[in-house]
Design an enzyme around this catalytic site. Structure first.
Site, mmCIF file in Angstrom:
data_model
loop_
_atom_site.group_PDB
_atom_site.id
_atom_site.type_symbol
_atom_site.label_atom_id
_atom_site.label_comp_id
_atom_site.label_asym_id
_atom_site.label_seq_id
_atom_site.Cartn_x
_atom_site.Cartn_y
_atom_site.Cartn_z
ATOM 1 N N HIS A 46 9.173 7.184 8.697
ATOM 2 C CA HIS A 46 9.827 7.286 7.393
ATOM 3 C C HIS A 46 11.294 7.631 7.627
ATOM 4 C CE1 HIS A 46 6.526 7.330 4.214
ATOM 5 N NE2 HIS A 46 5.970 6.913 5.333
ATOM 6 N N CYS A 60 3.995 9.421 0.529
ATOM 7 C CA CYS A 60 2.638 9.859 0.220
ATOM 8 C C CYS A 60 2.694 10.919 -0.870
ATOM 9 C CB CYS A 60 1.977 10.425 1.471
ATOM 10 S SG CYS A 60 0.321 11.023 1.151
ATOM 11 N N ARG A 85 0.839 -1.202 0.000
ATOM 12 C CA ARG A 85 0.000 0.000 0.000
ATOM 13 C C ARG A 85 0.880 1.261 0.000
ATOM 14 N NH1 ARG A 85 -0.635 4.624 2.842
ATOM 15 N NH2 ARG A 85 -0.239 3.494 4.783
ATOM 16 N N ASP A 86 1.466 1.590 1.118
ATOM 17 C CA ASP A 86 2.282 2.799 1.228
ATOM 18 C C ASP A 86 3.464 2.734 0.256
ATOM 19 O OD1 ASP A 86 3.537 5.090 2.162
ATOM 20 O OD2 ASP A 86 3.444 4.537 4.256
ATOM 21 N N HIS A 127 4.878 4.529 12.884
ATOM 22 C CA HIS A 127 5.104 4.439 11.434
ATOM 23 C C HIS A 127 6.139 5.511 11.080
ATOM 24 C CE1 HIS A 127 3.271 3.941 7.244
ATOM 25 N NE2 HIS A 127 4.018 5.008 7.096
#
Ligand code: COA
Ligand code: ZN
Length: 311
Positions: A213, A244, A15-16, A211
Site C-alpha cells: 500500500h 481494508c 476486490r481490495d 502487496h
C-alpha cells in the site's frame, strides 16, 4: 540476484479497491470495470470476496458478479481469484463458477480477529479444508499474510511471525504466498530482509508475491526492492483505490498505472498496456466520484518507453 525481465501484475482493484469505499457500486458497473481491466491486458484480476455480506456490503453481489465473470466469453485466459474465509465461502465460490481462490490471514492476531473474527491459528484451521477442496478441484490457490510490516493495533510485527505463518500456508498447499503491507508502513530494507529470510526458510522465490500500500509513499520503492530480490509478482489496484475497512488508515493500494509506468520505463515486460489501465482508472474514479489517486494519473502525458506523448 538479477531483476526479473518479466513480472506478473496481480490486479486487486475490483476486490481490495472497492471494499473500503463508502459507496456500493452496482454489479454492471463492476463488470464494466473488470472488462476494461481485461482489455488493458491484465490476466490476473481478483474479482470479489465470498465473505459475510454484513462484514463487506460493498461486495455483497459476489455470487452474481462471479457468475457473470466466469461465464463463457468473459475471458477464459484470465484468472479471477476470489477471497474465501471459510468453507461457507468456498461453497459459494464453487457454485458461482470460480476457479481460483485466495485465503487471507495476517501476521497479527489482533488484526485477524477484527478482520475475520479468528486468531491466526483458527484462521489456518479454517483454511485447511478450503485449500484441500480447492486442490481437489485443481484450482489455483493464493494465501495472504496481511499486516506483515506492521499492525494498526499492535504495532511492529516480527519477521519470524511472517515466516512461520507463510510456511504453514505453504504446507497447506498454497501455490502462492502474498505478503501484504496492509497499512503501508514498510520500507525497502525491510523488504530485502523479509524476502531473504523467507527464501532461507524454504519458500521458493517464484512462490512469493508482494502487496504494497502506498499510504506513506513507499510502495514503488518497496516494489523495486522486491524486484532486486528476484520477486516476480506484485499486486496493484487500478486507480490506486482501496484499503481494508478493518485496518484504520489503510488507504491506497499501489496504483496499477504507477506500477506499469515504472516497469515500462525499466524495460520489464508484463503484458499490460498503460493507456488501457488509464481508461480503466478513469472509469472507476468517475464511478466512485473521486479524483485519480495515482501519481501517473495526475501527471499523465509521458510515455515511459518512448518519451512521447501518452494520452
Ligand atoms: N459468506 C456469507 N456469509 C457468511 C460467510 C460467508 N463466507 N461466513 C459466515 N457467514 C455469515 C454467517 O452465516 C452468519 O450470518 P448470520 O449473522 O445471518 O447468522 C454471519 O456471517 C457470521 O458468521 P460467523 O460464522 O459467526 O462468523 P463471524 O461473525 O466471526 O465472521 C467472517 C467471520 C469471516 C465470515 C467475517 O468476519 C467476514 O466475512 N469478514 C470479511 C473480512 C474481509 O473481507 N476483510 C477484507 C479483506 S482484508
Ligand atoms: Zn491492499
Amino acid at each position: 540476484m538479477t531483476i526479473p525481465r518479466r513480472v506478473r501484475i496481480y490486479e486487486v482493484g475490483p476486490r481490495d479497491g472497492l471494499q473500503n469505499e463508502p459507496s456500493v457500486l452496482p454489479t454492471p458497473t463492476k463488470l464494466e470495470y473488470i472488462a476494461l481491466l481485461r482489455a488493458a491486458g491484465l490476466r490476473e484480476i481478483e474479482a470479489t470476496s465470498f465473505v459475510s455480506p454484513k462484514a463487506m456490503p460493498q461486495l455483497a453481489d459476489a455470487d452474481e458478479l462471479m457468475r457473470a465473470v466466469a461465464s463463457p466469453g468473459a475471458g477464459g485466459d484470465v484468472r479471477y481469484p476470489v477471497l474465501v474465509p471459510n468453507e461457507r465461502g468456498m461453497a459459494r465460490a464453487e457454485a458461482a463458477g470460480a476457479r481460483a481462490i485466495a485465503v487471507f490471514t495476517a501476521a497479527s492476531d489482533e488484526f485477524t480477529r477484527r478482520n475475520i473474527g479468528m486468531t491466526i491459528d483458527e484462521s489456518l484451521a479454517a483454511f485447511e479444508p478450503v485449500l484441500r477442496r480447492a486442490g481437489e478441484l485443481g484450482w489455483w490457490r493464493r494465501a495472504y499474510v496481511s499486516t506483515a510490516f506492521g499492525c494498526p493495533f499492535t504495532g511492529r510485527v516480527g519477521v519470524e511471525r511472517v515466516i512461520d505463518i507463510s510456511l504453514r500456508l505453504a504446507e497447506l498447499g498454497a501455490d502462492e504466498i502474498c505478503v501484504g503491507d496492509t497499512i503501508g508502513v514498510g520500507v525497502p530494507s525491510q523488504v530485502h530482509e523479509l524476502t531473504g529470510r523467507l527464501v532461507d526458510a524454504g519458500i521458493e522465490l517464484d512462490r512469493l508475491a508482494y502487496h504494497f500500500h502506498d499510504t506513506r509513499g513507499t510502495a514503488l520503492a518497496n516494489v523495486l526492492a522486491g524486484l532486486e530480490d528476484g520477486i516476480s509478482c506484485f499486486d496493484s489496484s487500478t486507480g490506486g483505490t482501496g484499503g481494508c475497512p478493518f485496518a484504520p488508515g489503510a488507504a491506497g493500494n499501489l496504483a496499477t498505472e504507477d506500477l506499469v509506468y515504472m516497469l515500462d520505463g525499466m524495460g520489464i515486460s508484463h503484458g499490460v498496456d498503460l493507456a488501457g489501465v488509464f481508461a480503466a482508472a478513469r472509469f472507476i474514479a468517475a464511478a466512485l466520484g473521486r479524483p485519480l489517486a495515482s501519481k501517473v494519473g495526475q501527471a499523465g502525458g509521458w510515455d515511459p518507453r518512448t518519451g512521447g506523448q501518452l494520452l
